[in-house]
Design a protein around this motif. Structure first.
Motif, PDB file in Angstrom:
ATOM      1  N   GLY A   6       0.674  -1.084  -0.099  1.00  0.00           N
ATOM      2  CA  GLY A   6       0.006   0.021   0.035  1.00  0.00           C
ATOM      3  C   GLY A   6       0.711   1.255  -0.053  1.00  0.00           C
ATOM      4  N   LYS A   7       2.104   0.988   0.000  1.00  0.00           N
ATOM      5  CA  LYS A   7       2.823   2.265   0.062  1.00  0.00           C
ATOM      6  C   LYS A   7       3.536   2.580  -1.469  1.00  0.00           C
ATOM      7  CE  LYS A   7       7.652   2.925   1.356  1.00  0.00           C
ATOM      8  NZ  LYS A   7       8.805   2.471   2.093  1.00  0.00           N
ATOM      9  N   THR A   8       3.244   3.966  -1.634  1.00  0.00           N
ATOM     10  CA  THR A   8       3.620   4.474  -2.888  1.00  0.00           C
ATOM     11  C   THR A   8       5.105   4.554  -3.128  1.00  0.00           C
ATOM     12  OG1 THR A   8       1.703   5.694  -3.144  1.00  0.00           O
ATOM     13  CG2 THR A   8       3.464   6.245  -4.902  1.00  0.00           C
ATOM     14  N   GLU A   9       5.764   4.037  -4.230  1.00  0.00           N
ATOM     15  CA  GLU A   9       6.912   4.176  -4.388  1.00  0.00           C
ATOM     16  C   GLU A   9       7.585   5.038  -5.522  1.00  0.00           C
ATOM     17  OE1 GLU A   9       7.932   0.040  -5.301  1.00  0.00           O
ATOM     18  OE2 GLU A   9       8.863  -0.272  -3.110  1.00  0.00           O
ATOM     19  N   TYR A  10       8.510   5.867  -5.456  1.00  0.00           N
ATOM     20  CA  TYR A  10       8.889   6.819  -6.591  1.00  0.00           C
ATOM     21  C   TYR A  10      10.232   6.412  -6.876  1.00  0.00           C
ATOM     22  CZ  TYR A  10       4.990   9.502  -4.814  1.00  0.00           C
ATOM     23  OH  TYR A  10       3.762   9.778  -4.495  1.00  0.00           O
ATOM     24  N   PHE A  11      10.507   6.721  -8.180  1.00  0.00           N
ATOM     25  CA  PHE A  11      12.052   6.267  -8.710  1.00  0.00           C
ATOM     26  C   PHE A  11      12.332   7.464  -9.837  1.00  0.00           C
ATOM     27  CE2 PHE A  11       9.499   2.419  -8.102  1.00  0.00           C
ATOM     28  CZ  PHE A  11      10.436   1.469  -7.657  1.00  0.00           C
ATOM     29  N   PHE A  12      13.593   7.644  -9.848  1.00  0.00           N
ATOM     30  CA  PHE A  12      14.471   8.490 -10.749  1.00  0.00           C
ATOM     31  C   PHE A  12      14.859   7.656 -12.071  1.00  0.00           C
ATOM     32  CE2 PHE A  12      17.881  10.905 -12.216  1.00  0.00           C
ATOM     33  CZ  PHE A  12      17.243  12.153 -12.712  1.00  0.00           C
ATOM     34  N   ASN A  13      14.005   8.112 -13.139  1.00  0.00           N
ATOM     35  CA  ASN A  13      14.710   7.651 -14.278  1.00  0.00           C
ATOM     36  C   ASN A  13      16.125   8.214 -15.053  1.00  0.00           C
ATOM     37  OD1 ASN A  13      15.065   7.133 -17.379  1.00  0.00           O
ATOM     38  ND2 ASN A  13      12.860   6.342 -17.204  1.00  0.00           N
ATOM     39  N   THR A  14      17.115   7.561 -14.846  1.00  0.00           N
ATOM     40  CA  THR A  14      18.306   8.232 -15.429  1.00  0.00           C
ATOM     41  C   THR A  14      18.377   8.448 -16.741  1.00  0.00           C
ATOM     42  OG1 THR A  14      19.414   6.113 -15.577  1.00  0.00           O
ATOM     43  CG2 THR A  14      19.683   7.114 -13.451  1.00  0.00           C
ATOM     44  N   SER A  15      17.435   8.029 -17.771  1.00  0.00           N
ATOM     45  CA  SER A  15      17.512   8.091 -18.916  1.00  0.00           C
ATOM     46  C   SER A  15      16.730   9.446 -19.337  1.00  0.00           C
ATOM     47  CB  SER A  15      16.725   7.099 -19.927  1.00  0.00           C
ATOM     48  OG  SER A  15      16.712   7.248 -20.926  1.00  0.00           O
ATOM     49  N   ASP A  35      10.762   6.890  -0.932  1.00  0.00           N
ATOM     50  CA  ASP A  35       9.406   7.334  -0.449  1.00  0.00           C
ATOM     51  C   ASP A  35       8.475   8.599  -0.885  1.00  0.00           C
ATOM     52  OD1 ASP A  35       9.867   5.195   1.438  1.00  0.00           O
ATOM     53  OD2 ASP A  35      10.867   6.267   2.806  1.00  0.00           O
ATOM     54  N   SER A  36       9.187   9.766  -1.465  1.00  0.00           N
ATOM     55  CA  SER A  36       8.645  10.658  -1.765  1.00  0.00           C
ATOM     56  C   SER A  36       9.327  11.231  -3.332  1.00  0.00           C
ATOM     57  CB  SER A  36       8.826  11.973  -0.972  1.00  0.00           C
ATOM     58  OG  SER A  36      10.321  12.329  -1.140  1.00  0.00           O
ATOM     59  N   PRO A  37       8.265  11.956  -4.057  1.00  0.00           N
ATOM     60  CA  PRO A  37       8.647  12.706  -5.170  1.00  0.00           C
ATOM     61  C   PRO A  37      10.170  13.264  -5.338  1.00  0.00           C
ATOM     62  CG  PRO A  37       6.706  13.051  -5.109  1.00  0.00           C
ATOM     63  CD  PRO A  37       7.202  12.372  -3.747  1.00  0.00           C
ATOM     64  N   GLU A  38      10.106  14.168  -3.892  1.00  0.00           N
ATOM     65  CA  GLU A  38      11.288  14.926  -3.750  1.00  0.00           C
ATOM     66  C   GLU A  38      12.740  14.133  -3.487  1.00  0.00           C
ATOM     67  OE1 GLU A  38       7.471  16.725  -2.772  1.00  0.00           O
ATOM     68  OE2 GLU A  38       8.311  14.972  -1.873  1.00  0.00           O
ATOM     69  N   GLU A  39      12.453  13.174  -2.704  1.00  0.00           N
ATOM     70  CA  GLU A  39      13.778  12.140  -2.514  1.00  0.00           C
ATOM     71  C   GLU A  39      13.993  11.743  -3.902  1.00  0.00           C
ATOM     72  OE1 GLU A  39      13.264   8.785   0.322  1.00  0.00           O
ATOM     73  OE2 GLU A  39      12.985  10.324   1.660  1.00  0.00           O
ATOM     74  N   GLU A  45      22.145  13.124  -6.191  1.00  0.00           N
ATOM     75  CA  GLU A  45      22.925  13.811  -4.991  1.00  0.00           C
ATOM     76  C   GLU A  45      22.980  12.788  -3.984  1.00  0.00           C
ATOM     77  OE1 GLU A  45      25.088  16.413  -3.259  1.00  0.00           O
ATOM     78  OE2 GLU A  45      24.649  16.792  -5.408  1.00  0.00           O
ATOM     79  N   ILE A  46      21.722  12.149  -3.697  1.00  0.00           N
ATOM     80  CA  ILE A  46      21.757  11.028  -2.515  1.00  0.00           C
ATOM     81  C   ILE A  46      23.023  10.113  -2.929  1.00  0.00           C
ATOM     82  CG2 ILE A  46      20.455   9.427  -1.718  1.00  0.00           C
ATOM     83  CD1 ILE A  46      18.023  11.237  -1.881  1.00  0.00           C
ATOM     84  N   ALA A  47      23.150   9.602  -4.363  1.00  0.00           N
ATOM     85  CA  ALA A  47      24.015   8.639  -4.544  1.00  0.00           C
ATOM     86  C   ALA A  47      25.358   9.080  -4.564  1.00  0.00           C
ATOM     87  CB  ALA A  47      23.658   8.092  -6.167  1.00  0.00           C
ATOM     88  N   LYS A  48      25.722  10.401  -4.758  1.00  0.00           N
ATOM     89  CA  LYS A  48      26.941  10.848  -4.877  1.00  0.00           C
ATOM     90  C   LYS A  48      27.340  10.954  -3.271  1.00  0.00           C
ATOM     91  CE  LYS A  48      29.315  15.103  -5.992  1.00  0.00           C
ATOM     92  NZ  LYS A  48      29.191  16.551  -6.948  1.00  0.00           N
ATOM     93  N   LYS A  49      26.587  11.430  -2.349  1.00  0.00           N
ATOM     94  CA  LYS A  49      27.113  11.552  -1.119  1.00  0.00           C
ATOM     95  C   LYS A  49      27.141  10.146  -0.538  1.00  0.00           C
ATOM     96  CE  LYS A  49      24.514  16.086  -0.085  1.00  0.00           C
ATOM     97  NZ  LYS A  49      23.441  16.488   0.835  1.00  0.00           N
ATOM     98  N   ARG A  50      26.594   9.258  -0.816  1.00  0.00           N
ATOM     99  CA  ARG A  50      26.533   7.886  -0.217  1.00  0.00           C
ATOM    100  C   ARG A  50      27.880   7.053  -0.859  1.00  0.00           C
ATOM    101  NH1 ARG A  50      20.480   5.413  -1.183  1.00  0.00           N
ATOM    102  NH2 ARG A  50      19.753   6.676   0.637  1.00  0.00           N
TER     103      ARG A  50
END
Length: 66
Positions: A6-15, A35-39, A45-50
Motif C-alpha cells: 500500500g506504500k507508494t514508491e517513486y523512482f528517478f529515471n536516469t535516461s 518514499d517521496s517524489p522529492e527524494e 545527489e543522494i547517490a553521490k553523497k553515499r
C-alpha cells in the motif's frame, strides 16, 4: 503504484531525468525506490553523497588516509 503493502514508491529515471510514480520503466534506468517524489528528484545527489561516504570508509578501513 505501490510496493504491494500500500506504500507508494517513486523512482528517478536516469535516461529521461524524470521522477516516476511506481515502476514505469526498465530497471536499467531506475534509481530507487524512494518514499517521496522529492527524494527521487534528488537521487543523483543522494547517490553521490553515499558513494563519497563509502569511499571515505574504504580509505579508513584500508589504512589509506590520503
Amino acid at each position: 503504484m505501490s510496493d504491494g503493502e500500500g506504500k507508494t514508491e517513486y523512482f528517478f529515471n536516469t535516461s529521461t531525468k524524470m521522477v516516476e510514480k511506481g515502476r514505469q520503466s526498465s530497471w536499467e534506468h531506475l534509481m530507487g525506490p524512494y518514499d517521496s517524489p522529492e527524494e527521487a528528484e534528488n537521487a543523483m545527489e543522494i547517490a553521490k553523497k553515499r558513494s563519497q561516504a563509502w569511499d571515505d570508509d574504504d580509505k579508513s578501513w584500508g589504512g589509506d588516509e590520503d
